[in-house]
Structures are given as C-alpha cells and as structure tokens.
Write a protein that holds these residues in place. Structure first.
Motif, short mmCIF file in Angstrom:
data_model
loop_
_atom_site.label_atom_id
_atom_site.label_comp_id
_atom_site.label_asym_id
_atom_site.label_seq_id
_atom_site.Cartn_x
_atom_site.Cartn_y
_atom_site.Cartn_z
N PRO A 168 37.53 39.69 11.51
CA PRO A 168 38.61 39.80 12.49
C PRO A 168 38.81 41.25 12.97
O PRO A 168 38.64 42.20 12.21
CB PRO A 168 39.83 39.31 11.71
N ALA A 169 39.15 41.38 14.25
CA ALA A 169 39.28 42.69 14.89
C ALA A 169 40.22 43.62 14.14
O ALA A 169 39.93 44.81 13.98
CB ALA A 169 39.74 42.52 16.34
N GLU A 170 41.36 43.10 13.67
CA GLU A 170 42.31 43.97 12.99
C GLU A 170 41.73 44.56 11.70
O GLU A 170 42.01 45.70 11.34
CB GLU A 170 43.62 43.25 12.71
N ILE A 171 40.87 43.80 11.03
CA ILE A 171 40.20 44.29 9.81
C ILE A 171 39.15 45.33 10.19
O ILE A 171 39.07 46.39 9.57
CB ILE A 171 39.55 43.12 9.02
N ARG A 172 38.32 45.02 11.20
CA ARG A 172 37.29 45.97 11.66
C ARG A 172 37.92 47.30 12.05
O ARG A 172 37.42 48.36 11.69
CB ARG A 172 36.51 45.41 12.84
N LYS A 173 39.01 47.23 12.82
CA LYS A 173 39.67 48.45 13.28
C LYS A 173 40.27 49.24 12.12
O LYS A 173 40.14 50.46 12.05
CB LYS A 173 40.75 48.11 14.31
N ALA A 174 40.91 48.53 11.20
CA ALA A 174 41.54 49.20 10.06
C ALA A 174 40.51 49.93 9.19
O ALA A 174 40.79 51.01 8.67
CB ALA A 174 42.31 48.18 9.22
N LEU A 175 39.33 49.35 9.08
CA LEU A 175 38.29 49.95 8.23
C LEU A 175 37.29 50.80 9.03
O LEU A 175 36.43 51.45 8.44
CB LEU A 175 37.53 48.86 7.46
N GLY A 176 37.37 50.75 10.35
CA GLY A 176 36.44 51.53 11.17
C GLY A 176 35.02 51.01 11.13
O GLY A 176 34.07 51.77 11.23
N THR B 144 27.80 45.14 2.10
CA THR B 144 27.32 44.43 0.92
C THR B 144 28.20 43.20 0.71
O THR B 144 29.37 43.21 1.07
CB THR B 144 27.37 45.32 -0.35
N VAL B 145 27.62 42.15 0.15
CA VAL B 145 28.35 40.91 -0.10
C VAL B 145 28.19 40.58 -1.58
O VAL B 145 27.08 40.54 -2.09
CB VAL B 145 27.80 39.76 0.77
N ARG C 197 31.95 44.66 1.34
CA ARG C 197 32.25 46.09 1.38
C ARG C 197 31.22 46.82 2.23
O ARG C 197 30.09 46.35 2.38
CB ARG C 197 32.20 46.69 -0.03
N ARG C 198 31.62 47.95 2.76
CA ARG C 198 30.70 48.79 3.52
C ARG C 198 29.63 49.31 2.56
O ARG C 198 29.94 49.77 1.47
CB ARG C 198 31.47 49.96 4.14
N ALA C 199 28.37 49.20 2.96
CA ALA C 199 27.28 49.74 2.15
C ALA C 199 27.34 51.26 2.24
O ALA C 199 27.58 51.82 3.31
CB ALA C 199 25.93 49.22 2.67
N ARG C 200 27.13 51.92 1.15
CA ARG C 200 27.24 53.37 1.13
C ARG C 200 25.88 54.06 1.22
O ARG C 200 25.73 55.19 0.80
CB ARG C 200 27.97 53.82 -0.13
N LYS C 201 24.94 53.36 1.73
CA LYS C 201 23.59 53.90 1.87
C LYS C 201 23.49 54.75 3.12
O LYS C 201 23.92 54.34 4.18
CB LYS C 201 22.58 52.74 1.93
#
Length: 78
Positions: free
Chosen positions: A15-23, A31-32, A42-46
């Motif tokens: 959802p857009a609000e989640i994407r925006k909040a996390l950038g 990662t799943v 979570r965002r992959a830290r690679k």
C-alpha cells in the motif's frame, strides 16, 4: 490497517502509505520471512556493486566481476 490482495500470480501490492512511510522505491529488493503464521517483509540491506558503462573490460575482468558478484549474492546482510 491497510489491506492488500494476492493476485492470480501470487503477487501483492505494498500500500502507498506504507511505501511512502518507509521510502520504498521501484526496483528495490525486499526480503520475505515466515514467522509462525506471519509474513515479514523487510528492505534488503545488500548494496549492489555497480560498474561503469562504456569502459572496456577484458574477459579476465568480467570473469572476476562475475565471481565476486556471485560470492556477494550468497552473503546477504540481515
């Protein structure tokens, strides 16, 4: 709480609000993880290596870059 639907190809939209909040940007890797009956995304830290376009690489250079990239791809940071 936002809700998303699983498509016939088993894809979901964040959802857009989640994407925006996390950038979260298009093309990023996530990662799943399965935790009991929850799915944790979570965002992959690679950090991916980049190579300059237009530079002339030797075959040995390219083989070394491929080997290094494969080694790095197998060691994701948490």
């Amino acid at each position: 709480m936002p809700v998303t639907k699983v498509t016939r190809n088993y894809q979901i939209t964040i959802p857009a609000e989640i994407r925006k909040a996390l950038g979260i940007k298009q093309g990023e890797y996530l990662t799943v993880e399965l935790r009991g009956d929850e799915i944790v995304i979570r965002r992959a830290r690679k950090k991916w290596k980049t190579y300059r376009l237009g530079r002339k690489y030797t075959l040995e250079d390219m083989e070394k870059m491929i080997e290094e990239s494969l080694e790095e791809a197998l060691t994701w940071e948490e």
